[in-house]
Scaffold this motif. Structure first.
Motif, PDB file in Angstrom:
ATOM      1  N   GLU A 111      76.930  33.959  15.370  1.00  0.00           N
ATOM      2  CA  GLU A 111      77.192  35.039  16.185  1.00  0.00           C
ATOM      3  C   GLU A 111      75.951  35.857  16.811  1.00  0.00           C
ATOM      4  O   GLU A 111      75.978  36.201  18.172  1.00  0.00           O
ATOM      5  CB  GLU A 111      78.193  36.084  15.386  1.00  0.00           C
ATOM      6  CG  GLU A 111      78.725  37.232  16.218  1.00  0.00           C
ATOM      7  CD  GLU A 111      79.813  38.048  15.528  1.00  0.00           C
ATOM      8  OE1 GLU A 111      80.461  38.793  16.204  1.00  0.00           O
ATOM      9  OE2 GLU A 111      79.525  38.014  14.428  1.00  0.00           O
ATOM     10  N   TYR A 149      74.806  36.023  20.781  1.00  0.00           N
ATOM     11  CA  TYR A 149      74.768  37.326  21.202  1.00  0.00           C
ATOM     12  C   TYR A 149      73.301  37.338  22.184  1.00  0.00           C
ATOM     13  O   TYR A 149      73.179  37.950  23.357  1.00  0.00           O
ATOM     14  CB  TYR A 149      74.719  38.374  20.323  1.00  0.00           C
ATOM     15  CG  TYR A 149      74.480  39.791  20.730  1.00  0.00           C
ATOM     16  CD1 TYR A 149      75.422  40.432  21.658  1.00  0.00           C
ATOM     17  CD2 TYR A 149      73.134  40.191  20.702  1.00  0.00           C
ATOM     18  CE1 TYR A 149      75.144  41.740  21.851  1.00  0.00           C
ATOM     19  CE2 TYR A 149      72.785  41.925  20.968  1.00  0.00           C
ATOM     20  CZ  TYR A 149      73.956  42.276  21.748  1.00  0.00           C
ATOM     21  OH  TYR A 149      73.475  43.526  22.110  1.00  0.00           O
ATOM     22  N   ARG A 209      86.271  31.963  15.045  1.00  0.00           N
ATOM     23  CA  ARG A 209      85.514  33.058  14.571  1.00  0.00           C
ATOM     24  C   ARG A 209      84.280  33.512  15.597  1.00  0.00           C
ATOM     25  O   ARG A 209      84.040  34.787  15.705  1.00  0.00           O
ATOM     26  CB  ARG A 209      84.905  32.706  13.300  1.00  0.00           C
ATOM     27  CG  ARG A 209      84.020  33.724  12.661  1.00  0.00           C
ATOM     28  CD  ARG A 209      83.530  33.187  11.196  1.00  0.00           C
ATOM     29  NE  ARG A 209      82.440  33.943  10.676  1.00  0.00           N
ATOM     30  CZ  ARG A 209      81.497  33.752   9.593  1.00  0.00           C
ATOM     31  NH1 ARG A 209      81.864  32.535   9.129  1.00  0.00           N
ATOM     32  NH2 ARG A 209      81.051  34.694   9.144  1.00  0.00           N
ATOM     33  N   PHE A 210      83.825  32.428  16.232  1.00  0.00           N
ATOM     34  CA  PHE A 210      82.639  32.747  17.096  1.00  0.00           C
ATOM     35  C   PHE A 210      82.797  32.114  18.574  1.00  0.00           C
ATOM     36  O   PHE A 210      82.419  33.278  19.475  1.00  0.00           O
ATOM     37  CB  PHE A 210      81.346  32.076  16.631  1.00  0.00           C
ATOM     38  CG  PHE A 210      81.088  32.215  14.996  1.00  0.00           C
ATOM     39  CD1 PHE A 210      80.675  33.344  14.704  1.00  0.00           C
ATOM     40  CD2 PHE A 210      81.155  31.291  14.130  1.00  0.00           C
ATOM     41  CE1 PHE A 210      80.334  33.677  13.286  1.00  0.00           C
ATOM     42  CE2 PHE A 210      80.795  31.401  12.699  1.00  0.00           C
ATOM     43  CZ  PHE A 210      80.233  32.655  12.565  1.00  0.00           C
ATOM     44  N   ARG A 215      85.103  34.684  21.581  1.00  0.00           N
ATOM     45  CA  ARG A 215      84.583  35.490  21.803  1.00  0.00           C
ATOM     46  C   ARG A 215      83.341  35.353  22.955  1.00  0.00           C
ATOM     47  O   ARG A 215      83.238  36.006  24.000  1.00  0.00           O
ATOM     48  CB  ARG A 215      84.109  36.495  20.652  1.00  0.00           C
ATOM     49  CG  ARG A 215      83.418  37.862  21.204  1.00  0.00           C
ATOM     50  CD  ARG A 215      83.008  38.616  20.330  1.00  0.00           C
ATOM     51  NE  ARG A 215      82.401  39.854  20.357  1.00  0.00           N
ATOM     52  CZ  ARG A 215      81.930  40.639  19.555  1.00  0.00           C
ATOM     53  NH1 ARG A 215      81.847  40.676  18.309  1.00  0.00           N
ATOM     54  NH2 ARG A 215      81.067  41.822  20.116  1.00  0.00           N
ATOM     55  N   PHE A 216      82.610  34.438  22.381  1.00  0.00           N
ATOM     56  CA  PHE A 216      81.622  33.903  23.332  1.00  0.00           C
ATOM     57  C   PHE A 216      81.755  33.530  24.700  1.00  0.00           C
ATOM     58  O   PHE A 216      81.281  33.816  25.755  1.00  0.00           O
ATOM     59  CB  PHE A 216      80.663  32.810  22.776  1.00  0.00           C
ATOM     60  CG  PHE A 216      79.639  32.280  23.644  1.00  0.00           C
ATOM     61  CD1 PHE A 216      78.302  33.252  23.867  1.00  0.00           C
ATOM     62  CD2 PHE A 216      79.581  31.181  24.187  1.00  0.00           C
ATOM     63  CE1 PHE A 216      77.414  32.717  24.641  1.00  0.00           C
ATOM     64  CE2 PHE A 216      78.711  30.682  24.965  1.00  0.00           C
ATOM     65  CZ  PHE A 216      77.520  31.499  25.202  1.00  0.00           C
TER      66      PHE A 216
END
Length: 500
Positions: free
Chosen positions: A180, A184, A210-211, A214-215
């Motif tokens: 994550e 970011y 989980r990751f 969102r990315f």
């Protein structure tokens, strides 16, 4: 611990991580605790120094990643960003019941690009923004499960960050928990970029949810591409090392099929032939069978993908076996049909030889000027003529009607690409011309179900397929499975000189 990387520190961090590991000292007697897969220090009988997986070196894996990146740049649409990030998740364990996993098999794309065999991992490939040259070699980072002594007590060792860096030749490694923060920082240092990721069919749901979701959502003003065809176009042409592994896989399957023929006898259960094939392949070094085999006695051979394999093969019946093995990530795929009693009947011999003549003509067409679809068209024409000669269809049929009728007796294609997967590189069209380095199957058949009342009764219930694995070269095709007998006389010799 979170990773915070500024744009100016990317290169330095990647280099320091690798140098740090290479300077670390691990006592020879403890190597086995540091790896979740065979490496040269723990399995010198399988791997040579510099190999990540048996037969495939760090350099080859690196070349694959570079080729992937450069091919993507060449296909870049006008105006699309030059910065790109590729996301390749590994497979996860799949459980058949509580705490009991199925045999783990690594995701093919992930394995092809890095050779790492542990589940719940992820590979990133991306430009280095400090290079100032978008065409420079990309950087590669693995995110792997952290070492966990309690978990390793039950499941065995995992490589962790240091172990992963020591044998993969990857630029850097972190734990999955650090993904994550890494993503970011990537977003913060790039205003526009292309994300190459199969987000519509995520391989790794846990990491995706989980990751990666969102990315993707936060990657505004970015392009999104699917990796399937890009990777499969690379996988289509095999390297010399891959060809050697394929040859070995096919040799194992060929030798094993002969042993199954020798083992078979009237009254045997199909399941025993499955077990014999599995045993013979494993004793020759294969990890497991490449797919659930077809072992079909009598009329069951007319179900193309019959995999129940639980019936008795009676005296006088043929048995059709379609089977192969997987050796260090590379598969074989053969089919042979033989009389369980040891001798073909007159009608069985006639139909078998018709299929064999067709197959041998198709094998000769495996040249770089033709495609699998071209060979398929010829296969239908040849089968049509053979069916006429057998008296199974009208002698007046010709042209498209003859082809359509032949298709009823052989409803499947003449072959497919073969490699790390059995039906390899499925996004690649069978219309393209064959090229040196491709490996294909050639597998015509004639299927005459008991219910086919349009043919003489003595032909009903016969199903025959013959399949070989073929390497395309600049000259004549190489039949990798030539060691597996298929002439009627050779098969009868094997059956009648059985060695148990």
């Amino acid at each position: 611990m979170a990773v915070v990387l500024t744009k100016s520190s990317w290169c330095d961090v990647l280099k320091v991580a690798l140098v740090s590991l290479r300077r670390s000292k691990v006592k020879n007697g403890l190597w086995c605790r540091y790896f979740g897969q065979p490496v040269p220090k723990t399995h010198p009988h399988l791997l040579k120094e510099g190999q990540v997986t048996p037969g495939i070196t760090e350099d080859e894996y690196r070349r694959r990643r570079i080729a992937l990146f450069r091919n993507a740049l060449q296909q870049r649409k006008s105006g699309a960003p030059k910065d790109m990030i590729f996301i390749f998740p590994s497979a996860s364990k799949v459980f058949m019941s509580y705490d009991i996993p199925y045999t783990f098999r690594q995701n093919t794309e992930f394995l092809y690009l890095c050779g790492f065999l542990e589940p719940d991992s992820l590979l990133l490939i991306f430009n280095n923004p400090n290079d100032g040259n978008p065409y420079a070699d990309p950087k590669s980072v693995l995110f792997v499960p952290p070492k966990n002594p309690e978990r390793e007590l039950w499941d065995g060792p995992c490589s962790g960050v240091e172990g992963t860096l020591s044998f993969t030749g990857i630029d850097a490694a972190y734990t999955v928990d650090e993904l994550e923060s890494f993503l970011y920082e990537y977003k913060k240092n790039h205003s526009r970029y292309t994300v190459w990721y199969n987000f519509n069919k995520p391989v790794q749901k846990k990491i995706h949810d989980r990751f990666l979701t969102r990315f993707i959502q936060e990657s505004r003003n970015c392009n999104f591409e699917i990796t399937d065809k890009l990777v499969q176009n690379l996988r289509l042409i095999k390297s010399e090392d891959e060809i050697e592994l394929m040859k070995n896989s096919v040799d194992i399957a060929s030798e094993s099929l002969v042993k199954v023929m020798e083992f078979s006898q009237p009254g045997i259960n199909e399941s025993m032939l499955v077990a014999k094939m599995d045993y013979e392949c494993r004793t020759r070094g294969a990890q497991y069978l490449a797919y659930p085999p077809v072992v079909a006695g009598g009329n069951r051979a007319n179900t193309v993908h019959y995999v129940n394999n639980n019936q008795i093969v009676n005296d006088g019946e043929l048995v059709l076996m379609d089977a192969g093995c997987e050796l260090h990530g590379y598969t074989s795929d053969l089919t042979r049909t033989w009389p369980v009693s040891g001798t073909f009947s007159k009608v069985q011999r006639e139909v078998y030889n018709a299929v064999l003549r067709c197959q041998e003509l198709c094998l000769k067409m495996c040249r770089k000027s033709l495609s699998l679809d071209d060979i398929y068209t010829e296969m239908l024409a040849i089968l049509g003529c053979e069916l006429k000669a057998l008296g199974l269809i009208e002698s007046s049929l010709s042209g498209s009607k003859l082809m359509a009728t032949a298709r009823k007796f052989c409803p499947h294609h003449v072959g497919h690409y073969l490699g790390m997967d059995v039906h390899d590189t499925p996004s690649v069209s069978r219309r393209i011309r064959l090229e040196p380095g491709m490996i294909v199957t050639i597998e015509p058949g004639i299927y005459i179900p008991e219910t086919n009342m349009m043919v003489p009764a003595e032909f009903r219930g016969i199903g025959i397929r013959i399949e070989d694995n073929v390497l395309i070269t600049n000259s004549s095709p190489v039949i990798l499975s030539s060691n597996c007998p298929k002439r009627v006389e050779d098969i009868e010799d094997i059956m009648n000189s059985k060695r148990y």
